[in-house]
Design a protein around this motif. Structure first.
Motif, PDB file in Angstrom:
ATOM      1  N   ARG A 140       0.801  -1.304   0.048  1.00  0.00           N
ATOM      2  CA  ARG A 140      -0.029  -0.010  -0.009  1.00  0.00           C
ATOM      3  C   ARG A 140       0.268   1.223  -0.240  1.00  0.00           C
ATOM      4  O   ARG A 140       0.301   2.112  -0.085  1.00  0.00           O
ATOM      5  CB  ARG A 140      -1.101  -0.115   1.169  1.00  0.00           C
ATOM      6  CG  ARG A 140      -1.715  -1.072   1.420  1.00  0.00           C
ATOM      7  CD  ARG A 140      -2.843  -1.195   0.582  1.00  0.00           C
ATOM      8  NE  ARG A 140      -4.072   0.188   0.660  1.00  0.00           N
ATOM      9  CZ  ARG A 140      -4.897   0.687   1.454  1.00  0.00           C
ATOM     10  NH1 ARG A 140      -6.133  -0.574   1.717  1.00  0.00           N
ATOM     11  NH2 ARG A 140      -5.397   2.017   1.184  1.00  0.00           N
ATOM     12  N   THR A 141       1.926   1.017   0.480  1.00  0.00           N
ATOM     13  CA  THR A 141       2.565   2.455   0.497  1.00  0.00           C
ATOM     14  C   THR A 141       3.597   2.288  -0.578  1.00  0.00           C
ATOM     15  O   THR A 141       4.556   2.870  -0.720  1.00  0.00           O
ATOM     16  CB  THR A 141       3.991   2.060   2.084  1.00  0.00           C
ATOM     17  OG1 THR A 141       4.271   1.244   2.407  1.00  0.00           O
ATOM     18  CG2 THR A 141       2.930   3.096   3.011  1.00  0.00           C
ATOM     19  N   GLY A 142       4.148   1.524  -1.125  1.00  0.00           N
ATOM     20  CA  GLY A 142       5.070   1.434  -2.405  1.00  0.00           C
ATOM     21  C   GLY A 142       6.428   1.409  -2.277  1.00  0.00           C
ATOM     22  O   GLY A 142       7.088   1.674  -2.732  1.00  0.00           O
ATOM     23  N   GLY A 143       6.393   0.980  -0.668  1.00  0.00           N
ATOM     24  CA  GLY A 143       8.255   0.729  -0.627  1.00  0.00           C
ATOM     25  C   GLY A 143       8.782   1.463  -0.060  1.00  0.00           C
ATOM     26  O   GLY A 143      10.119   1.175   0.398  1.00  0.00           O
ATOM     27  N   ARG A 144       7.929   2.614   0.177  1.00  0.00           N
ATOM     28  CA  ARG A 144       8.851   3.636   0.748  1.00  0.00           C
ATOM     29  C   ARG A 144       8.561   3.599   2.434  1.00  0.00           C
ATOM     30  O   ARG A 144      10.117   4.377   2.376  1.00  0.00           O
ATOM     31  CB  ARG A 144       7.310   4.767   0.695  1.00  0.00           C
ATOM     32  CG  ARG A 144       7.172   5.563  -0.658  1.00  0.00           C
ATOM     33  CD  ARG A 144       6.206   6.568  -0.998  1.00  0.00           C
ATOM     34  NE  ARG A 144       5.101   6.070  -0.031  1.00  0.00           N
ATOM     35  CZ  ARG A 144       4.348   7.013  -0.458  1.00  0.00           C
ATOM     36  NH1 ARG A 144       4.247   8.137  -1.163  1.00  0.00           N
ATOM     37  NH2 ARG A 144       3.138   6.401   0.196  1.00  0.00           N
ATOM     38  N   TYR A 145       8.520   3.267   3.048  1.00  0.00           N
ATOM     39  CA  TYR A 145       8.970   3.023   4.197  1.00  0.00           C
ATOM     40  C   TYR A 145       9.429   1.176   4.242  1.00  0.00           C
ATOM     41  O   TYR A 145       9.069   0.982   5.899  1.00  0.00           O
ATOM     42  CB  TYR A 145       7.753   3.063   5.200  1.00  0.00           C
ATOM     43  CG  TYR A 145       6.764   4.369   4.821  1.00  0.00           C
ATOM     44  CD1 TYR A 145       7.512   5.476   5.231  1.00  0.00           C
ATOM     45  CD2 TYR A 145       5.374   4.570   4.074  1.00  0.00           C
ATOM     46  CE1 TYR A 145       7.235   6.956   4.646  1.00  0.00           C
ATOM     47  CE2 TYR A 145       5.659   5.787   3.647  1.00  0.00           C
ATOM     48  CZ  TYR A 145       5.715   6.455   4.072  1.00  0.00           C
ATOM     49  OH  TYR A 145       5.031   8.538   3.899  1.00  0.00           O
ATOM     50  N   ASN A 146       9.456   0.690   3.657  1.00  0.00           N
ATOM     51  CA  ASN A 146       9.903  -0.906   4.050  1.00  0.00           C
ATOM     52  C   ASN A 146      10.981  -0.901   5.265  1.00  0.00           C
ATOM     53  O   ASN A 146      11.030  -1.413   6.063  1.00  0.00           O
ATOM     54  CB  ASN A 146      10.446  -1.452   2.980  1.00  0.00           C
ATOM     55  CG  ASN A 146       9.850  -1.373   1.627  1.00  0.00           C
ATOM     56  OD1 ASN A 146       8.063  -1.518   2.168  1.00  0.00           O
ATOM     57  ND2 ASN A 146       9.736  -2.517   0.480  1.00  0.00           N
ATOM     58  N   ARG A 147      12.250   0.622   4.807  1.00  0.00           N
ATOM     59  CA  ARG A 147      13.212   0.168   6.285  1.00  0.00           C
ATOM     60  C   ARG A 147      12.341   0.339   7.555  1.00  0.00           C
ATOM     61  O   ARG A 147      13.206  -0.907   8.507  1.00  0.00           O
ATOM     62  CB  ARG A 147      13.506   1.319   6.122  1.00  0.00           C
ATOM     63  CG  ARG A 147      15.165   0.995   6.963  1.00  0.00           C
ATOM     64  CD  ARG A 147      16.270   2.142   6.677  1.00  0.00           C
ATOM     65  NE  ARG A 147      15.461   3.327   6.320  1.00  0.00           N
ATOM     66  CZ  ARG A 147      16.068   4.506   6.579  1.00  0.00           C
ATOM     67  NH1 ARG A 147      17.380   5.085   7.723  1.00  0.00           N
ATOM     68  NH2 ARG A 147      15.401   5.441   6.898  1.00  0.00           N
ATOM     69  N   HIS A 148      11.234   1.053   7.648  1.00  0.00           N
ATOM     70  CA  HIS A 148      10.827   1.639   8.663  1.00  0.00           C
ATOM     71  C   HIS A 148       9.828  -0.119   9.675  1.00  0.00           C
ATOM     72  O   HIS A 148       9.717  -0.352  10.376  1.00  0.00           O
ATOM     73  CB  HIS A 148      10.217   2.790   9.169  1.00  0.00           C
ATOM     74  CG  HIS A 148      10.600   3.700   9.004  1.00  0.00           C
ATOM     75  ND1 HIS A 148      11.448   3.610   9.938  1.00  0.00           N
ATOM     76  CD2 HIS A 148      10.955   4.878   7.590  1.00  0.00           C
ATOM     77  CE1 HIS A 148      12.542   5.064   9.271  1.00  0.00           C
ATOM     78  NE2 HIS A 148      11.800   5.539   7.544  1.00  0.00           N
ATOM     79  N   ILE A 149       8.635  -0.750   8.102  1.00  0.00           N
ATOM     80  CA  ILE A 149       7.902  -1.491   8.944  1.00  0.00           C
ATOM     81  C   ILE A 149       8.751  -3.337   9.121  1.00  0.00           C
ATOM     82  O   ILE A 149       8.457  -3.498   9.952  1.00  0.00           O
ATOM     83  CB  ILE A 149       7.630  -2.017   7.013  1.00  0.00           C
ATOM     84  CG1 ILE A 149       6.605  -0.734   6.785  1.00  0.00           C
ATOM     85  CG2 ILE A 149       6.685  -3.014   7.260  1.00  0.00           C
ATOM     86  CD1 ILE A 149       6.235  -0.311   5.606  1.00  0.00           C
ATOM     87  N   ASP A 150      10.347  -2.900   8.390  1.00  0.00           N
ATOM     88  CA  ASP A 150      11.056  -4.210   8.811  1.00  0.00           C
ATOM     89  C   ASP A 150      11.533  -3.787   9.933  1.00  0.00           C
ATOM     90  O   ASP A 150      11.103  -5.105  10.883  1.00  0.00           O
ATOM     91  CB  ASP A 150      12.447  -4.474   7.932  1.00  0.00           C
ATOM     92  CG  ASP A 150      11.248  -4.989   6.283  1.00  0.00           C
ATOM     93  OD1 ASP A 150      10.692  -5.636   6.143  1.00  0.00           O
ATOM     94  OD2 ASP A 150      12.200  -4.346   5.294  1.00  0.00           O
ATOM     95  N   LYS A 151      11.952  -2.969  10.278  1.00  0.00           N
ATOM     96  CA  LYS A 151      12.634  -2.368  11.745  1.00  0.00           C
ATOM     97  C   LYS A 151      11.604  -2.915  12.953  1.00  0.00           C
ATOM     98  O   LYS A 151      11.822  -3.333  13.665  1.00  0.00           O
ATOM     99  CB  LYS A 151      12.591  -1.076  12.466  1.00  0.00           C
ATOM    100  CG  LYS A 151      13.626  -1.061  13.472  1.00  0.00           C
ATOM    101  CD  LYS A 151      13.983  -0.254  13.658  1.00  0.00           C
ATOM    102  CE  LYS A 151      15.298   0.838  14.962  1.00  0.00           C
ATOM    103  NZ  LYS A 151      15.103   1.759  14.914  1.00  0.00           N
TER     104      LYS A 151
END
Length: 94
Positions: free
Chosen positions: A36-47
């Motif tokens: 849904r976010t298009g990968g913009r926040y992947n680093r934060h989500i992964d953390k």
């Protein structure tokens, strides 16, 4: 506030009883958010997912019914008081 505390206790109880299911749901939610976010926040989500997964792993080995980290979240005697007041006035402000 009592309803929120009850809901939190129920959620934590479910997590303790079903850490594998909760972890699976966590990863499903993570994948959905990433799409849904298009990968913009992947680093934060992964953390966040990594921290939540570690918590679930710890809970799978626990037999007690206490709150996380053996704290009572400041809602019962013996705990620290919350840092906020219901009227919105914050203790930290001077």
């Amino acid at each position: 506030m009592a309803n929120l505390q009850s809901l939190l206790r129920q959620a934590l109880g479910y997590l303790r009883r079903n850490p594998d299911k909760a972890n699976r749901h966590l990863h499903t939610a993570s994948d959905t958010i990433k799409k849904r976010t298009g990968g913009r926040y992947n680093r934060h989500i992964d953390k966040a997912i990594s921290g939540a997964s570690r918590y679930l792993t710890k809970q799978s080995g626990r037999s007690d019914r206490g709150a996380p980290e053996d704290r009572d979240l400041g809602h019962r005697s013996g705990g620290s008081a919350p840092n906020h007041r219901p009227d919105g006035d914050d203790h930290r402000r001077g």
